[in-house]
Design an enzyme around this catalytic site. Sequence first.
Site: not given
Length: 494
Positions: A115, A199, A291
């Site tokens: 991330k 965050e 994917r």
Amino acid sequence: MEKILVANRGEIALRVMRSAREMGIKTVAVFSEADRNALHVRYADEAVNIGPAPSSQSYLVGDNIIQACIQTSAQGIHPGYGFLSENAAFARQVREAGLVLIGPSPEAMEIMGNKLSAKAAALKYNIPMVPGTEEAIKDVPLAQKRAVEIGFPILIKAAAGGGGKGMRIVEKAEDFIEQMDLAVSEALSAFGDGSVFIERYVSSPRHIEIQVIGDTHGNIVHLFERECSVQRRYQKVVEEAPSSVLSPQLRKKMGQSAVDAARSCNYVGAGTVEFILDENLDFFFLEMNTRLQVEHPVTEMITGIDLVKEQIRIARGEKLSFKQEDIEINGHAIEVRVYAEDPANNFLPDIGTLKTYKTPKGPGVRVDDGFEQGMEIPIYYDPMIAKLITHGKDRTEAIERMIRAIDEYTITGIETTLSFGKYVMKHPAFVSGNFDTHFVDKYFLPEHLNAEDEEEAMIAALIAATFIKPQNKQGGGENEMPLSSDWKKKRKEY
């Protein structure tokens, strides 16, 4: 590419094989001992046993899959989703073996698989980010100070993972250090990497993802969005396309950001860029899944584009068969995931034999599954049985079709999430489009399902009392029409 191996199982293996067959491409199935009689094994042109039932000894053993590919002279490998689909080491192994992975490069997987590196790549294109730290936390007191600057509540997240693992919501500063220790410990246990970052916590988020696809000639387009806000335990259970809250302007802006995110890592193939949308309709980059997504059918239904065929064409070196301006939204599609889980018991997995298994049919209904009547649900893998998809001219028709399809879908022998899917479709918050990722926590209680069963039972009893003449008019005898019903019990028996 005349033959491909599908390194997966169940419904996604079948779904890939069907598109390959339409393209005149032969397929190879791989299977564990638990899947020896599975539908994907019977459907493929060839099948190779790759090990015992546990996925760690079969579907996750890259060497066995590559050996099966070489043994059957398959030129390419489609990984489906899950298992090795986002494993950069496996992608590199495939390339080194002289084979083609029908998916992105290992380099793109590495960038977007973490991330923090994904955020760094996206920042190059000024894609909106949730305020937080841009690097893994090394100095906890400094991170606590940064959390105060951002403003509580804040979210601690694992850099290497997903699915809610290594994630902690912190409401106040005095809880920060304790929650940080818990998040690091959980991330290390789940992913072997204790890196975490923080965050600002978006209190009423919607989960919006954009389907992107790119070729080896530098062309990247988006195929609009999917709304994936109905979740349990941070896992999606209902998805739809398009979202009910995006304006054309916001859709275009988010689509361009998704294309830029894909371009930041030279992405090739089908992928999904995920965003969160706050109550003010401001969006922020979340991550990229490198994917094919579980919920890709809703995108196929509204665009008419077969994503698997496009994946295969791209892997063969062909250009995308369409441009951005060629793609239009046609109607509305909804997907309900059918899990072997008991929604009345905290969605706990349920295993057993499919005593009855009859799928719905009719206009606008698609079922992607990997089971048939009489088969066992194995304990070794994800408990998803099928994906039920409906398409309509608008959102209302798609919802109505989904309710009808759920009513027609007959499964006995195990508990499933079909009743929960129907509950969602009929809930005023979902129907109005006014919901977020806290839908389950806000609105769902197990007794709601029982209440709906009792309501339907009473309706059935009243209909019977109205139209069926009792044999014993005096009442009190064994043939008297009951005011209550054991309808639910009999439904499971039959």
